[in-house]
Design a protein around this motif. Sequence first.
Motif, short mmCIF file in Angstrom:
data_model
loop_
_atom_site.label_atom_id
_atom_site.label_comp_id
_atom_site.label_asym_id
_atom_site.label_seq_id
_atom_site.Cartn_x
_atom_site.Cartn_y
_atom_site.Cartn_z
N UNK A 1 0.84 -1.01 0.10
CA UNK A 1 0.04 0.04 -0.12
C UNK A 1 0.85 1.26 -0.02
N UNK A 2 0.34 2.24 -0.23
CA UNK A 2 0.88 3.52 -0.39
C UNK A 2 1.42 3.73 1.22
N UNK A 3 2.73 4.12 1.27
CA UNK A 3 3.23 4.41 2.71
C UNK A 3 3.77 5.83 2.69
N UNK A 4 4.08 6.59 1.52
CA UNK A 4 4.51 7.89 1.57
C UNK A 4 4.85 8.44 0.32
N UNK A 5 4.99 9.72 0.26
CA UNK A 5 5.29 10.41 -1.08
C UNK A 5 6.48 11.57 -1.00
N UNK A 6 6.91 11.86 -2.05
CA UNK A 6 7.79 13.16 -2.21
C UNK A 6 7.60 13.89 -3.43
#
Length: 175
Positions: A71-76
Amino acid sequence: MADSSTPPAPSVRPAVAADGPVLGELDRSTWSTLHSVQPRPQPPYAPFFDDRHLPRDILVAEAADEAGEQVVAGYIRVVPPTPLACNAHVRQIQGLAVAGWARGRGIGRALIRAACGAARADGANRITLRVLGHNAPARALYASEGFTVEGVLRDEFFLGGRYVDDVLMGRPLAP
């Protein structure tokens, strides 16, 4: 070889428009005066992607959650700092978020490294960012990835009842 108790490394990919709702929820769930100068988001929530925040500017980290699902855990978010041709060689990190459950698993580090690689591939030879002075964990992470303090705007923001420095950091993007 990692032992079975070590979570696998996160994967990082470009964002797609369909990531908008989950990235918006991630932003809201991680909001804090430790890293945000904007007021706490309130309903109705604006879309995560808009004319100034495009999927092409975002890298998304995915990792296994408690159930073992990717699953999505973070972004930049990495963008040119201005539209000027004279600094087209620079990219700037203008947002980094990691889900609470995913902290301490190398997500932020993987995102920073991927952002530097993407900026280099896009022709940049330098990357910069701004971080709040009281955000010691983020500052330590950036420093460990080669960013150095290049300037400090003293007492630039008033957050949570106190004045906070705006710290400017940067690093070269050597090939």
